[in-house]
Design a protein around this motif. Structure first.
Motif, PDB file in Angstrom:
ATOM      1  N   ILE A  16      44.571  32.902  20.688  1.00 54.39           N
ATOM      2  CA  ILE A  16      46.166  33.237  21.146  1.00 54.39           C
ATOM      3  C   ILE A  16      46.575  32.120  22.007  1.00 54.39           C
ATOM      4  N   GLN A  17      47.646  31.615  21.982  1.00 54.07           N
ATOM      5  CA  GLN A  17      48.397  30.674  22.919  1.00 54.07           C
ATOM      6  C   GLN A  17      48.869  31.486  24.039  1.00 54.07           C
ATOM      7  N   ALA A  18      48.646  30.791  25.059  1.00 49.86           N
ATOM      8  CA  ALA A  18      49.238  31.171  26.527  1.00 49.86           C
ATOM      9  C   ALA A  18      49.796  29.882  27.045  1.00 49.86           C
ATOM     10  N   ARG A  19      50.909  30.187  27.778  1.00 50.34           N
ATOM     11  CA  ARG A  19      51.539  28.842  28.245  1.00 50.34           C
ATOM     12  C   ARG A  19      51.386  28.816  29.827  1.00 50.34           C
ATOM     13  N   TRP A  20      51.209  30.103  30.536  1.00 46.36           N
ATOM     14  CA  TRP A  20      51.113  30.383  31.788  1.00 46.36           C
ATOM     15  C   TRP A  20      49.985  31.496  32.225  1.00 46.36           C
ATOM     16  N   PRO A  21      49.428  31.187  33.572  1.00 42.77           N
ATOM     17  CA  PRO A  21      48.304  31.845  34.019  1.00 42.77           C
ATOM     18  C   PRO A  21      48.719  33.270  33.975  1.00 42.77           C
ATOM     19  N   ASP A  22      49.748  33.702  34.193  1.00 40.92           N
ATOM     20  CA  ASP A  22      49.963  35.234  34.376  1.00 40.92           C
ATOM     21  C   ASP A  22      49.923  35.854  32.822  1.00 40.92           C
ATOM     22  N   GLU A  23      50.147  35.134  31.932  1.00 42.09           N
ATOM     23  CA  GLU A  23      49.863  35.430  30.641  1.00 42.09           C
ATOM     24  C   GLU A  23      48.330  35.749  30.444  1.00 42.09           C
ATOM     25  N   VAL A  24      47.652  34.715  30.698  1.00 38.31           N
ATOM     26  CA  VAL A  24      45.968  34.821  30.489  1.00 38.31           C
ATOM     27  C   VAL A  24      45.625  36.014  31.378  1.00 38.31           C
ATOM     28  N   ILE A  25      45.986  36.312  32.492  1.00 41.04           N
ATOM     29  CA  ILE A  25      45.463  37.137  33.547  1.00 41.04           C
ATOM     30  C   ILE A  25      45.787  38.617  32.745  1.00 41.04           C
ATOM     31  N   ALA A  26      46.841  39.004  32.337  1.00 43.02           N
ATOM     32  CA  ALA A  26      47.400  40.054  31.664  1.00 43.02           C
ATOM     33  C   ALA A  26      46.164  40.436  30.560  1.00 43.02           C
ATOM     34  N   LEU A  27      46.045  39.393  29.562  1.00 43.52           N
ATOM     35  CA  LEU A  27      45.158  39.608  28.636  1.00 43.52           C
ATOM     36  C   LEU A  27      43.864  39.900  29.115  1.00 43.52           C
ATOM     37  N   LEU A  28      43.287  39.081  30.128  1.00 40.48           N
ATOM     38  CA  LEU A  28      41.868  39.320  30.728  1.00 40.48           C
ATOM     39  C   LEU A  28      41.708  40.759  31.170  1.00 40.48           C
ATOM     40  N   VAL A  53      43.659  30.822  37.084  1.00 42.41           N
ATOM     41  CA  VAL A  53      42.859  31.723  36.326  1.00 42.41           C
ATOM     42  C   VAL A  53      41.599  32.223  36.924  1.00 42.41           C
ATOM     43  N   ILE A  54      40.956  30.777  37.030  1.00 48.62           N
ATOM     44  CA  ILE A  54      39.645  30.700  37.560  1.00 48.62           C
ATOM     45  C   ILE A  54      39.582  31.509  39.007  1.00 48.62           C
ATOM     46  N   ARG A  55      40.621  31.273  39.757  1.00 43.69           N
ATOM     47  CA  ARG A  55      40.392  31.782  41.117  1.00 43.69           C
ATOM     48  C   ARG A  55      40.894  33.397  40.816  1.00 43.69           C
ATOM     49  N   TRP A  56      41.505  34.003  39.980  1.00 43.09           N
ATOM     50  CA  TRP A  56      41.684  35.273  39.659  1.00 43.09           C
ATOM     51  C   TRP A  56      40.436  35.868  39.046  1.00 43.09           C
ATOM     52  N   ILE A  57      39.761  35.167  38.273  1.00 37.21           N
ATOM     53  CA  ILE A  57      38.477  35.540  37.619  1.00 37.21           C
ATOM     54  C   ILE A  57      37.403  35.910  38.574  1.00 37.21           C
ATOM     55  N   GLU A  58      37.228  34.834  39.554  1.00 36.31           N
ATOM     56  CA  GLU A  58      36.359  34.855  40.752  1.00 36.31           C
ATOM     57  C   GLU A  58      36.526  35.972  41.433  1.00 36.31           C
ATOM     58  N   GLU A  59      37.921  36.512  41.970  1.00 40.97           N
ATOM     59  CA  GLU A  59      37.958  37.321  42.738  1.00 40.97           C
ATOM     60  C   GLU A  59      38.020  38.818  42.066  1.00 40.97           C
ATOM     61  N   ALA A  60      38.049  38.879  40.850  1.00 37.48           N
ATOM     62  CA  ALA A  60      37.883  40.203  39.924  1.00 37.48           C
ATOM     63  C   ALA A  60      36.607  40.352  39.963  1.00 37.48           C
ATOM     64  N   VAL A  61      35.435  39.325  39.901  1.00 42.30           N
ATOM     65  CA  VAL A  61      34.217  39.597  39.488  1.00 42.30           C
ATOM     66  C   VAL A  61      33.571  39.970  41.078  1.00 42.30           C
ATOM     67  N   ALA A  62      34.196  39.538  42.086  1.00 45.09           N
ATOM     68  CA  ALA A  62      33.428  39.838  43.328  1.00 45.09           C
ATOM     69  C   ALA A  62      33.896  41.001  43.865  1.00 45.09           C
ATOM     70  N   LEU A  63      35.154  41.349  43.604  1.00 46.78           N
ATOM     71  CA  LEU A  63      35.696  42.687  44.214  1.00 46.78           C
ATOM     72  C   LEU A  63      35.633  43.698  43.350  1.00 46.78           C
ATOM     73  N   ARG A  64      35.852  43.647  42.074  1.00 42.95           N
ATOM     74  CA  ARG A  64      36.076  44.795  41.199  1.00 42.95           C
ATOM     75  C   ARG A  64      35.071  44.802  39.997  1.00 42.95           C
ATOM     76  N   GLY A  65      34.032  43.933  40.134  1.00 37.65           N
ATOM     77  CA  GLY A  65      32.974  43.862  39.222  1.00 37.65           C
ATOM     78  C   GLY A  65      33.246  43.490  37.670  1.00 37.65           C
ATOM     79  N   PHE A  66      34.316  42.945  37.578  1.00 39.34           N
ATOM     80  CA  PHE A  66      34.915  42.120  36.407  1.00 39.34           C
ATOM     81  C   PHE A  66      33.844  41.605  35.764  1.00 39.34           C
ATOM     82  N   LYS A  67      33.915  41.736  34.325  1.00 42.91           N
ATOM     83  CA  LYS A  67      32.700  40.929  33.625  1.00 42.91           C
ATOM     84  C   LYS A  67      33.539  39.678  32.896  1.00 42.91           C
ATOM     85  N   PRO A  68      33.129  38.444  33.437  1.00 40.89           N
ATOM     86  CA  PRO A  68      34.168  37.375  32.912  1.00 40.89           C
ATOM     87  C   PRO A  68      33.708  36.881  31.465  1.00 40.89           C
TER      88      PRO A  68
END
Length: 100
Positions: A16-28, A53-68
């Motif tokens: 899936i094509q994404a052009r901006w970080p907010d699109e990727v984060i919404a899908l994540l 996007v990497i910073r968002w993933i790192e924060e989500a893993v650290a604070l919310r238990g997100f599985k990257p």
């Protein structure tokens, strides 16, 4: 789902094509992304970079238990790619400390 973040290159077949970080984060946030491939320079730094996007993933893993997802970098910017890989390593370390 596989996400390809890039402002110039087209996504490979099956991605899936994404052009901006907010699109990727919404899908994540859906929890359905298994792989993401990130470019850094997207043509308008005010709208973000692949590193955001990497910073968002790192924060989500650290604070919310997100599985990257599996994270790939396809940036042609060597310094930015190195910073992105460092962020990926930090995410991996967080996962180790969580025992995941």
């Amino acid at each position: 789902m596989k996400i390809f973040l890039d402002d110039e290159r087209e996504a490979p077949a099956g991605w899936i094509q994404a052009r901006w970080p907010d699109e990727v984060i919404a899908l994540l946030k859906t929890g359905e992304v298994d792989t993401v491939s990130l470019d850094h320079d997207l043509g308008d730094d005010r709208r973000g970079t692949g590193y955001d996007v990497i910073r968002w993933i790192e924060e989500a893993v650290a604070l919310r238990g997100f599985k990257p997802p599996h994270i790939l970098v396809h940036s042609a910017n060597p310094a930015a790619a190195a910073r992105m890989h460092a962020g990926i390593a930090a995410i991996a370390n967080l996962m180790k400390t969580r025992g995941a």
